[in-house]
Design a protein around this motif. Structure first.
Motif, PDB file in Angstrom:
ATOM      1  N   LYS A 254      -4.992  29.718  40.043  1.00 54.88           N
ATOM      2  CA  LYS A 254      -3.737  29.272  39.640  1.00 54.88           C
ATOM      3  C   LYS A 254      -3.354  28.152  40.601  1.00 54.88           C
ATOM      4  O   LYS A 254      -2.326  27.748  40.318  1.00 54.88           O
ATOM      5  N   GLY A 255      -3.846  27.992  41.604  1.00 52.80           N
ATOM      6  CA  GLY A 255      -3.550  27.090  42.668  1.00 52.80           C
ATOM      7  C   GLY A 255      -3.059  27.823  43.783  1.00 52.80           C
ATOM      8  O   GLY A 255      -3.197  29.143  43.774  1.00 52.80           O
ATOM      9  N   PRO A 256      -3.086  27.388  45.137  1.00 54.73           N
ATOM     10  CA  PRO A 256      -2.894  28.011  46.541  1.00 54.73           C
ATOM     11  C   PRO A 256      -1.595  28.962  46.485  1.00 54.73           C
ATOM     12  O   PRO A 256      -0.583  28.238  46.225  1.00 54.73           O
ATOM     13  N   GLY A 257      -1.699  29.998  46.666  1.00 55.92           N
ATOM     14  CA  GLY A 257      -0.630  30.863  46.811  1.00 55.92           C
ATOM     15  C   GLY A 257       0.210  31.366  45.416  1.00 55.92           C
ATOM     16  O   GLY A 257       0.996  32.080  45.466  1.00 55.92           O
ATOM     17  N   VAL A 258      -0.487  30.900  44.395  1.00 57.94           N
ATOM     18  CA  VAL A 258       0.263  31.434  42.962  1.00 57.94           C
ATOM     19  C   VAL A 258      -0.350  32.595  42.615  1.00 57.94           C
ATOM     20  O   VAL A 258      -1.571  32.888  42.305  1.00 57.94           O
ATOM     21  N   LEU A 259       0.614  33.445  42.343  1.00 62.51           N
ATOM     22  CA  LEU A 259       0.261  34.949  42.157  1.00 62.51           C
ATOM     23  C   LEU A 259       0.486  35.231  40.823  1.00 62.51           C
ATOM     24  O   LEU A 259      -0.238  36.009  40.027  1.00 62.51           O
ATOM     25  N   LYS A 260       1.561  34.859  40.161  1.00 61.47           N
ATOM     26  CA  LYS A 260       2.207  34.989  39.023  1.00 61.47           C
ATOM     27  C   LYS A 260       1.194  34.765  37.656  1.00 61.47           C
ATOM     28  O   LYS A 260       0.752  33.688  37.610  1.00 61.47           O
ATOM     29  N   GLY A 261       0.575  35.923  37.072  1.00 62.64           N
ATOM     30  CA  GLY A 261      -0.456  35.606  35.971  1.00 62.64           C
ATOM     31  C   GLY A 261      -1.738  35.392  36.383  1.00 62.64           C
ATOM     32  O   GLY A 261      -2.715  35.117  35.601  1.00 62.64           O
ATOM     33  N   ALA A 262      -2.079  35.361  37.849  1.00 65.52           N
ATOM     34  CA  ALA A 262      -3.410  35.096  38.379  1.00 65.52           C
ATOM     35  C   ALA A 262      -4.305  36.398  37.901  1.00 65.52           C
ATOM     36  O   ALA A 262      -5.487  36.171  37.379  1.00 65.52           O
ATOM     37  N   TYR A 263      -3.838  37.418  38.095  1.00 66.26           N
ATOM     38  CA  TYR A 263      -4.996  38.627  37.883  1.00 66.26           C
ATOM     39  C   TYR A 263      -5.312  38.732  36.415  1.00 66.26           C
ATOM     40  O   TYR A 263      -6.472  39.026  35.875  1.00 66.26           O
ATOM     41  N   VAL A 264      -4.403  38.449  35.373  1.00 60.44           N
ATOM     42  CA  VAL A 264      -4.505  38.849  33.935  1.00 60.44           C
ATOM     43  C   VAL A 264      -5.834  37.713  33.622  1.00 60.44           C
ATOM     44  O   VAL A 264      -6.359  37.727  32.332  1.00 60.44           O
ATOM     45  N   GLU A 265      -6.221  36.696  34.284  1.00 63.75           N
ATOM     46  CA  GLU A 265      -7.145  35.983  34.137  1.00 63.75           C
ATOM     47  C   GLU A 265      -8.344  35.801  34.843  1.00 63.75           C
ATOM     48  O   GLU A 265      -9.303  34.953  35.018  1.00 63.75           O
ATOM     49  N   LEU A 266      -8.328  36.932  35.615  1.00 64.31           N
ATOM     50  CA  LEU A 266      -9.615  37.277  36.421  1.00 64.31           C
ATOM     51  C   LEU A 266     -10.546  38.620  35.637  1.00 64.31           C
ATOM     52  O   LEU A 266      -9.846  39.351  35.278  1.00 64.31           O
ATOM     53  N   PRO A 267     -11.844  38.460  36.070  1.00 62.95           N
ATOM     54  CA  PRO A 267     -12.540  37.470  36.854  1.00 62.95           C
ATOM     55  C   PRO A 267     -12.542  36.074  36.166  1.00 62.95           C
ATOM     56  O   PRO A 267     -12.545  36.091  35.037  1.00 62.95           O
ATOM     57  N   ARG A 268     -13.047  35.075  37.066  1.00 60.59           N
ATOM     58  CA  ARG A 268     -13.193  33.718  36.541  1.00 60.59           C
ATOM     59  C   ARG A 268     -13.936  33.124  37.283  1.00 60.59           C
ATOM     60  O   ARG A 268     -14.489  33.383  38.460  1.00 60.59           O
ATOM     61  N   TYR A 269     -14.522  31.840  36.612  1.00 60.86           N
ATOM     62  CA  TYR A 269     -15.391  30.902  37.580  1.00 60.86           C
ATOM     63  C   TYR A 269     -14.568  30.153  38.672  1.00 60.86           C
ATOM     64  O   TYR A 269     -13.594  29.857  38.271  1.00 60.86           O
ATOM     65  N   PHE A 270     -15.132  30.005  39.720  1.00 63.78           N
ATOM     66  CA  PHE A 270     -14.273  29.257  40.842  1.00 63.78           C
ATOM     67  C   PHE A 270     -15.251  27.946  41.253  1.00 63.78           C
ATOM     68  O   PHE A 270     -16.245  28.389  41.780  1.00 63.78           O
ATOM     69  N   LYS A 271     -14.831  26.966  41.089  1.00 66.47           N
ATOM     70  CA  LYS A 271     -15.659  25.978  41.405  1.00 66.47           C
ATOM     71  C   LYS A 271     -15.999  25.679  42.867  1.00 66.47           C
ATOM     72  O   LYS A 271     -17.280  25.070  43.137  1.00 66.47           O
ATOM     73  N   ASP A 272     -15.128  25.949  43.766  1.00 62.07           N
ATOM     74  CA  ASP A 272     -15.495  25.838  45.204  1.00 62.07           C
ATOM     75  C   ASP A 272     -16.515  26.662  45.674  1.00 62.07           C
ATOM     76  O   ASP A 272     -17.017  26.491  46.736  1.00 62.07           O
ATOM     77  N   VAL A 273     -16.738  27.848  45.096  1.00 64.90           N
ATOM     78  CA  VAL A 273     -18.008  28.698  45.466  1.00 64.90           C
ATOM     79  C   VAL A 273     -19.026  28.696  44.443  1.00 64.90           C
ATOM     80  O   VAL A 273     -20.087  29.383  44.615  1.00 64.90           O
ATOM     81  N   ASN A 274     -18.911  27.786  43.489  1.00 61.46           N
ATOM     82  CA  ASN A 274     -19.780  27.861  42.221  1.00 61.46           C
ATOM     83  C   ASN A 274     -20.190  29.329  41.834  1.00 61.46           C
ATOM     84  O   ASN A 274     -21.543  29.662  41.619  1.00 61.46           O
ATOM     85  N   LYS A 275     -19.302  29.996  41.654  1.00 59.80           N
ATOM     86  CA  LYS A 275     -19.600  31.826  40.927  1.00 59.80           C
ATOM     87  C   LYS A 275     -18.304  32.113  40.483  1.00 59.80           C
ATOM     88  O   LYS A 275     -17.216  31.867  40.681  1.00 59.80           O
ATOM     89  N   VAL A 276     -18.706  33.381  39.723  1.00 61.17           N
ATOM     90  CA  VAL A 276     -17.669  34.252  39.020  1.00 61.17           C
ATOM     91  C   VAL A 276     -17.164  35.122  40.008  1.00 61.17           C
ATOM     92  O   VAL A 276     -17.956  35.927  40.533  1.00 61.17           O
ATOM     93  N   MET A 277     -16.000  35.237  40.180  1.00 59.42           N
ATOM     94  CA  MET A 277     -15.551  36.200  41.203  1.00 59.42           C
ATOM     95  C   MET A 277     -14.269  37.082  40.454  1.00 59.42           C
ATOM     96  O   MET A 277     -13.332  36.769  39.515  1.00 59.42           O
ATOM     97  N   ASP A 278     -14.391  38.431  40.734  1.00 55.30           N
ATOM     98  CA  ASP A 278     -13.092  39.135  40.453  1.00 55.30           C
ATOM     99  C   ASP A 278     -12.000  39.096  41.631  1.00 55.30           C
ATOM    100  O   ASP A 278     -12.236  38.367  42.591  1.00 55.30           O
ATOM    101  N   LEU A 279     -11.044  39.863  41.387  1.00 56.51           N
ATOM    102  CA  LEU A 279      -9.817  39.898  42.434  1.00 56.51           C
ATOM    103  C   LEU A 279     -10.383  40.094  43.900  1.00 56.51           C
ATOM    104  O   LEU A 279     -10.223  39.613  44.836  1.00 56.51           O
ATOM    105  N   GLU A 280     -11.110  41.095  43.971  1.00 64.80           N
ATOM    106  CA  GLU A 280     -11.429  41.667  44.955  1.00 64.80           C
ATOM    107  C   GLU A 280     -12.540  40.938  45.988  1.00 64.80           C
ATOM    108  O   GLU A 280     -12.295  40.736  47.294  1.00 64.80           O
ATOM    109  N   GLN A 281     -13.316  40.460  45.374  1.00 61.63           N
ATOM    110  CA  GLN A 281     -14.272  39.360  45.799  1.00 61.63           C
ATOM    111  C   GLN A 281     -13.477  38.186  46.237  1.00 61.63           C
ATOM    112  O   GLN A 281     -13.890  37.725  47.472  1.00 61.63           O
ATOM    113  N   ARG A 282     -12.739  37.662  45.402  1.00 60.37           N
ATOM    114  CA  ARG A 282     -11.760  36.458  45.805  1.00 60.37           C
ATOM    115  C   ARG A 282     -11.062  36.672  46.985  1.00 60.37           C
ATOM    116  O   ARG A 282     -10.990  35.856  47.847  1.00 60.37           O
ATOM    117  N   LEU A 283     -10.303  37.841  47.102  1.00 62.41           N
ATOM    118  CA  LEU A 283      -9.525  38.096  48.165  1.00 62.41           C
ATOM    119  C   LEU A 283     -10.444  38.252  49.497  1.00 62.41           C
ATOM    120  O   LEU A 283     -10.074  37.604  50.554  1.00 62.41           O
TER     121      LEU A 283
END
Length: 268
Positions: free
Chosen positions: A72-101
């Motif tokens: 949801k943007g750099p540093g934005v935590l509010k509401g981020a988890y309920v939309e995970l896992p999701r596709y991240f363009k910068d790594v071209n893959k789907v990540m869950d919270l712990e992968q992204r962290l």
């Protein structure tokens, strides 16, 4: 004879109903126990420590995680988890919270993968930074509804892979995730086994992780929960942050769509 027949029938009904009555009684008592502790959930201590770690300048690059983008943007935590896992363009893959962290700890703080995955699950005298960070991040989505989209082709693929893993039978016991979690009313000892294929059960199960485990005295994340399930099935333990676990998480999270997120929770 009539009185005897009535007595026999009544006795049979009571005996037949006894397991259900006992099960309901145990379930009710566990629910009462959780309610008594709910206002003082020890997970709050993990959340506080996680916030400190999130803001702490750490690693070779002496940077905090405050610029970590969880979708949801750099540093934005509010509401981020309920939309995970999701596709991240910068790594071209789907990540869950712990992968992204883990990705953020490596790219922002300069940790190696080995350093970033060190102690993913706490043990006696060996606390886990990851469990604390996850507690803090997920708590920022409390009260929000699960909204995993699975609209990107890679998200759809992850969902289908997670579904296949859920139903795949194997290991020494020929078990699958579905063996325990695709039928109503199943239990192991005092533990209810939610039917993940039923939306209400999927919502109730997924939206209460991570959770403080009273029996372990630790907060446990979704990665830990799934790893432990594979262990009990006698499957090889998945690598921490693996794509397989992300796929299963995608399947579970999407099934829980619309459920109100309420974690870190409290469990036995």
């Amino acid at each position: 004879m009539r009185h005897t027949s009535h007595y026999v029938i009544a006795t049979a009904i009571i005996v037949a109903a006894a397991p259900a009555i006992a099960q309901t009684s145990v379930t009710d008592e566990i629910a009462k126990y959780r309610q008594l502790l709910a206002d003082g959930n020890p997970a709050e201590l993990w959340e506080m420590r996680g916030e400190e770690l999130w803001k702490k300048k750490d690693g070779p690059q002496k940077a905090s995680l405050e610029q970590c983008d969880l979708g949801k943007g750099p540093g934005v935590l509010k509401g981020a988890y309920v939309e995970l896992p999701r596709y991240f363009k910068d790594v071209n893959k789907v990540m869950d919270l712990e992968q992204r962290l883990l990705h953020c700890r490596m790219t922002l703080q300069g940790l190696t993968r080995e350093q970033g995955t060190k102690t993913p699950f706490a043990s006696a005298g060996n606390p886990s930074d990851i469990e604390a960070l996850v507690s803090y991040i997920t708590a920022e989505s409390k009260g929000m509804k699960m909204a995993v989209t699975a609209s990107h082709p890679q998200e759809k693929t992850a969902y289908e892979i997670g579904k296949k893993i859920f139903f795949h039978r194997g290991g020494a016991h020929d078990f699958a995730c579905a063996t325990c979690h695709s039928t109503d009313g199943q239990r192991i000892r005092l533990q209810e086994l939610p039917n993940i294929l039923t939306k209400s059960n999927a919502q109730a199960a997924y939206t209460t992780w991570p959770a403080y485990r009273v029996s372990q005295g630790e907060v446990r994340t979704m990665q830990h929960r799934l790893n432990d399930c594979f262990r009990q099935q006698r499957f090889p333990e998945p690598l921490y942050g693996s794509d397989a676990i992300t796929a299963v998480t995608m399947f579970l999270a999407k099934n829980a769509e619309g459920g109100v997120y309420n974690a870190p929770a409290l469990k036995r």
